[in-house]
Every structure is written in C-alpha cells, then in structure tokens.
Write a protein that holds these residues in place. Sequence first.
Motif, mmCIF file in Angstrom:
data_model
loop_
_atom_site.group_PDB
_atom_site.id
_atom_site.type_symbol
_atom_site.label_atom_id
_atom_site.label_comp_id
_atom_site.label_asym_id
_atom_site.label_seq_id
_atom_site.Cartn_x
_atom_site.Cartn_y
_atom_site.Cartn_z
ATOM 1 N N HIS A 131 0.817 -1.219 0.000
ATOM 2 C CA HIS A 131 0.000 0.000 0.000
ATOM 3 C C HIS A 131 0.850 1.268 0.000
ATOM 4 O O HIS A 131 0.312 2.375 0.038
ATOM 5 C CB HIS A 131 -0.955 -0.009 1.183
ATOM 6 C CG HIS A 131 -1.768 -1.266 1.252
ATOM 7 N ND1 HIS A 131 -2.538 -1.709 0.198
ATOM 8 C CD2 HIS A 131 -1.901 -2.196 2.216
ATOM 9 C CE1 HIS A 131 -3.117 -2.849 0.524
ATOM 10 N NE2 HIS A 131 -2.745 -3.165 1.734
ATOM 11 N N GLU A 132 2.185 1.109 -0.031
ATOM 12 C CA GLU A 132 3.143 2.213 -0.179
ATOM 13 C C GLU A 132 2.926 3.320 0.843
ATOM 14 O O GLU A 132 2.951 4.507 0.525
ATOM 15 C CB GLU A 132 3.091 2.759 -1.602
ATOM 16 C CG GLU A 132 3.447 1.719 -2.636
ATOM 17 C CD GLU A 132 3.346 2.233 -4.061
ATOM 18 O OE1 GLU A 132 2.896 3.379 -4.255
ATOM 19 O OE2 GLU A 132 3.711 1.486 -4.969
ATOM 20 N N MET A 133 2.730 2.932 2.095
ATOM 21 C CA MET A 133 2.528 3.910 3.158
ATOM 22 C C MET A 133 3.879 4.343 3.720
ATOM 23 O O MET A 133 4.790 3.535 3.879
ATOM 24 C CB MET A 133 1.643 3.315 4.264
ATOM 25 C CG MET A 133 0.228 3.039 3.792
ATOM 26 S SD MET A 133 -0.796 2.179 5.013
ATOM 27 C CE MET A 133 -1.179 3.533 6.116
ATOM 28 N N SER A 134 3.994 5.629 4.030
ATOM 29 C CA SER A 134 5.216 6.177 4.617
ATOM 30 C C SER A 134 5.258 5.858 6.111
ATOM 31 O O SER A 134 4.270 5.411 6.695
ATOM 32 C CB SER A 134 5.248 7.696 4.421
ATOM 33 O OG SER A 134 4.207 8.292 5.196
ATOM 34 N N ASP A 135 6.409 6.129 6.737
ATOM 35 C CA ASP A 135 6.516 5.952 8.186
ATOM 36 C C ASP A 135 5.465 6.779 8.909
ATOM 37 O O ASP A 135 4.851 6.321 9.881
ATOM 38 C CB ASP A 135 7.907 6.375 8.680
ATOM 39 C CG ASP A 135 9.015 5.462 8.169
ATOM 40 O OD1 ASP A 135 8.726 4.281 7.904
ATOM 41 O OD2 ASP A 135 10.152 5.927 8.057
ATOM 42 N N GLU A 136 5.248 7.999 8.426
ATOM 43 C CA GLU A 136 4.280 8.889 9.059
ATOM 44 C C GLU A 136 2.864 8.333 8.952
ATOM 45 O O GLU A 136 2.070 8.417 9.892
ATOM 46 C CB GLU A 136 4.350 10.294 8.431
ATOM 47 C CG GLU A 136 5.627 11.059 8.736
ATOM 48 C CD GLU A 136 6.849 10.560 7.958
ATOM 49 O OE1 GLU A 136 6.679 9.838 6.938
ATOM 50 O OE2 GLU A 136 7.978 10.871 8.394
ATOM 51 N N GLN A 137 2.524 7.766 7.800
ATOM 52 C CA GLN A 137 1.184 7.222 7.605
ATOM 53 C C GLN A 137 0.971 5.964 8.446
ATOM 54 O O GLN A 137 -0.083 5.793 9.060
ATOM 55 C CB GLN A 137 0.949 6.935 6.121
ATOM 56 C CG GLN A 137 0.859 8.199 5.292
ATOM 57 C CD GLN A 137 0.848 7.929 3.797
ATOM 58 O OE1 GLN A 137 1.455 6.969 3.323
ATOM 59 N NE2 GLN A 137 0.177 8.779 3.055
ATOM 60 N N ILE A 138 1.969 5.091 8.490
ATOM 61 C CA ILE A 138 1.855 3.895 9.333
ATOM 62 C C ILE A 138 1.734 4.316 10.790
ATOM 63 O O ILE A 138 0.925 3.762 11.544
ATOM 64 C CB ILE A 138 3.063 2.956 9.116
ATOM 65 C CG1 ILE A 138 3.041 2.386 7.694
ATOM 66 C CG2 ILE A 138 3.069 1.826 10.141
ATOM 67 C CD1 ILE A 138 4.295 1.620 7.292
ATOM 68 N N ALA A 139 2.522 5.304 11.188
ATOM 69 C CA ALA A 139 2.460 5.805 12.564
ATOM 70 C C ALA A 139 1.069 6.337 12.888
ATOM 71 O O ALA A 139 0.541 6.104 13.984
ATOM 72 C CB ALA A 139 3.512 6.901 12.770
ATOM 73 N N ALA A 140 0.452 7.027 11.923
ATOM 74 C CA ALA A 140 -0.898 7.561 12.146
ATOM 75 C C ALA A 140 -1.910 6.436 12.325
ATOM 76 O O ALA A 140 -2.810 6.520 13.159
ATOM 77 C CB ALA A 140 -1.308 8.467 10.979
ATOM 78 N N VAL A 141 -1.757 5.353 11.558
ATOM 79 C CA VAL A 141 -2.657 4.205 11.685
ATOM 80 C C VAL A 141 -2.493 3.556 13.053
ATOM 81 O O VAL A 141 -3.473 3.199 13.714
ATOM 82 C CB VAL A 141 -2.385 3.165 10.566
ATOM 83 C CG1 VAL A 141 -3.093 1.852 10.851
ATOM 84 C CG2 VAL A 141 -2.842 3.718 9.217
#
Length: 194
Positions: A131-141
């Motif tokens: 899903h090509e999520m960044s560290d910031e996006q994974i952290a938000a999840v």
Amino acid sequence: MGTEAVRDEAWHDDLYRRYRQRVMAVAASLLGYQYRNDAEEIAQETFTTAWEKRQSLGDDPWPWLYVTTRNHVNNRQRLHLRLLRVLARLGEPGPPHDGGLRDWELRYDFGPAWRAISVEDRELLQQRYLHEMSDEQIAAVLGILPAAARKRVQRARNRLRKVIEEMDSELPTGGAVPVGGVGSLAHAGTRKGK
C-alpha cells in the motif's frame, strides 16, 4: 486536501479519484484477490463513510482511509463467519476461505513463510510495500511515532527474511525458485528510505 478546504461533492470526487485504487488494493489484499467484487463494495463503503465523516479527515487522508477500509473488511468477515456457522448448523458447509494466499503459494511457494510471521508483521509489510505507506502514515494508523513505525517495519521485514532464509536452507540442492520468488520481498527493504 487541507483542513481549510471546503468538504463538498467536488472534494469527495477528488478524494475518490485520488485514492480509489489504493483503497481497492487494501480491500483486495485483506479479502483475497479473488474477491474483487467484494473489494469494490468495500471501497464504496469506505468512501461513503469518508463523506459522512469528512470533517474529521486530516490533511493526509490516506491513514484514515486505510483504517476505515480495514474496519469494513473486518466487519464483512465477521458477518461471513456468522453466516458460515449458520450454514454449518443447517448441514450446508460453505467454501473454505484461504485468505487469498493459495494462488500466490502455488506460484511462488511464499505462503508458508508469509503465514509463519505474525498477523501484525504481515499487516506492517502490506502497509509499507503493497500500500506504499510512509513511516508517518503507518504511525498515524498505529497511533505511534514515525521512528517507532520505521523500527517495527524493519523488525517485521527481518523476521520474514529469517523465515525465508530458513526455508531456503531446507530446499534440496538444485531446487528451482521462480524468478521474483520468495527472496524478492525479503530484500525489498534495502532500497533507500525503506
């Protein structure tokens, strides 16, 4: 898609156009790729929820869309399990659900390694590479700091790599592994920034 933007139908259309394929990919990966029609329905449910909750979406809507898609998939799977239990009580067993791994496993023999790691590790690796999520996006999840998310992804990748290496060492000599087979994901994180 800043928080100051008007959250009208044009905003929603733009959200749908920008993120539909990614939402579909999340739904398909969680349901199993053979369930494309269900993935399309999940995507529709996700964007309907996005419209209903549009004021709570932040500047980066992707983590919210990811979590909402996952929640819709989980709800659908719970409903499916209830239905299977009812059918079993009626003496009509339903078809088994293999999580969408069987076709992949037949082609690449990757299924055993994938199942050998935890559900949490699988989800982290899907978030990063599928899903090509960044560290910031994974952290938000996950509700953690980006540095912690990066460490978790690295550890999950290392655990998968170890399982694959152990499986590779058990292969008979001269055993053919298809091009792009089990070793390719194990080395996917060596690119800069991953």
